[in-house]
Design an enzyme around this catalytic site. Structure first.
Site, PDB file in Angstrom:
ATOM      1  N   THR A   1       0.835  -1.201   0.000  1.00  0.00           N
ATOM      2  CA  THR A   1       0.000   0.000   0.000  1.00  0.00           C
ATOM      3  C   THR A   1       0.870   1.252   0.000  1.00  0.00           C
ATOM      4  OG1 THR A   1      -1.792  -1.148   1.142  1.00  0.00           O
ATOM      5  CG2 THR A   1      -1.779   1.257   1.264  1.00  0.00           C
TER       6      THR A   1
ATOM      7  N   HIS B   1       1.154  -9.736  -5.187  1.00  0.00           N
ATOM      8  CA  HIS B   1       1.969 -10.444  -4.201  1.00  0.00           C
ATOM      9  C   HIS B   1       2.640 -11.680  -4.786  1.00  0.00           C
ATOM     10  CE1 HIS B   1       0.734  -7.797  -1.162  1.00  0.00           C
ATOM     11  NE2 HIS B   1      -0.310  -8.425  -0.681  1.00  0.00           N
TER      12      HIS B   1
ATOM     13  N   SER C   1       4.756  -8.530  10.785  1.00  0.00           N
ATOM     14  CA  SER C   1       3.741  -7.688  10.167  1.00  0.00           C
ATOM     15  C   SER C   1       2.589  -8.522   9.621  1.00  0.00           C
ATOM     16  CB  SER C   1       4.375  -6.863   9.035  1.00  0.00           C
ATOM     17  OG  SER C   1       3.405  -6.091   8.364  1.00  0.00           O
TER      18      SER C   1
ATOM     19  N   TYR D   1      12.412  -1.890   2.021  1.00  0.00           N
ATOM     20  CA  TYR D   1      11.489  -1.310   2.989  1.00  0.00           C
ATOM     21  C   TYR D   1      12.238  -0.452   4.005  1.00  0.00           C
ATOM     22  CZ  TYR D   1       7.416  -1.324   6.157  1.00  0.00           C
ATOM     23  OH  TYR D   1       6.357  -0.966   6.955  1.00  0.00           O
TER      24      TYR D   1
END
Length: 252
Positions: free
Chosen positions: A9, A68, A98, A154
């Site tokens: 997202t 994904h 997560s 990330y």
């Protein structure tokens, strides 16, 4: 396309804002980010609601999707070089933590009620949705040298968001003003995205995600796995990541 089981997202919002030239209000007026950038692999019985591919077909170009899937599932599309792919990598240990909270608050995962260690066993047994994340990393990491594949860490997004927004914009072939870059950077901080109803899932409805159990946009902390994993679980991930490390994959 954005390929990642983590930060999906986040990066799809960045890309959408980039192609709106930093006009945040105009982008958000088009609705939830999951409608603006659909999950390509989503499919439902009898086509209700429409599949991700059907949603994508209705969008005006340039069109974006998030996925994904592992590299083997889209190898043909990558090698045909008809699209660009932004692939986000996260430390597997933080990813699993997560994912645990995502399972807990997600109706499609039956609001998983087990503890973290029970969830970790599902990972160990390769019983999680979308398969094994370490296998996923190995498949994509072997192909980051392709010109149409941009690897994004990330951790780097957390460390320097503005720098990585510039990198993604350049990869997408978009020239943005300094003001646009600053607007996107501010709008894509995790605090702002938590408050934004187009990115925090509060617009989806249907009780698909319960932010009272766990916020969809949670801590996004680097190293949070230390608060959850046992020594044995950490060691298991270390052993599984030996091939990745040998290939230069940055996992700690």
């Amino acid at each position: 396309m954005c390929f990642t089981p983590a930060g999906c997202t986040w990066v799809s919002t960045i890309i959408d804002y980039i192609f709106h030239d930093g006009d945040i209000d105009k982008a958000d007026s088009k609705g939830d980010i999951h409608r603006r950038v659909p999950f390509l692999e989503n499919a439902y019985p009898e086509g209700n609601p429409p599949t991700g591919a059907q949603k994508l077909e209705k969008l005006e170009p340039p069109r974006f999707a998030k996925v994904h899937l592992g590299y083997d599932r889209v190898k043909k599309q990558v090698e045909e070089d008809k699209a660009k792919f932004v692939v986000v990598f996260r430390d597997p240990k933080d990813l699993i933590v997560s994912y645990y909270h995502y399972y807990r608050a997600n109706k499609l995962m039956s609001f998983f009620e087990g503890d973290f260690h029970e969830f970790f066993n599902l990972f160990r047994e390769k019983r999680l949705r979308y398969g094994d994340y370490i296998d996923w990393c190995e498949g994509w990491w072997c192909n980051i040298g392709r010109l149409n594949v941009l690897p994004v860490r990330y951790d780097d997004l957390k460390l320097n968001l503005e720098k990585n927004i510039r990198i993604i914009a350049e990869f997408c072939g978009k020239e943005l003003s300094e003001e646009a870059i600053k607007r996107i950077t501010k709008a894509c901080t995790l605090n702002e995205m938590k408050k934004n109803p187009t990115t925090n899932l509060s617009q989806l409805g249907g009780g698909l995600f319960d932010n009272n159990i766990s916020n969809f946009i949670r801590k996004a902390e680097v190293g949070d796995w230390k608060n959850w994993m046992s020594q044995e679980e950490s060691y298991y991930i270390d052993k599984r990541c030996e091939n990745l490390r040998a290939m230069g994959f940055p996992c700690d």
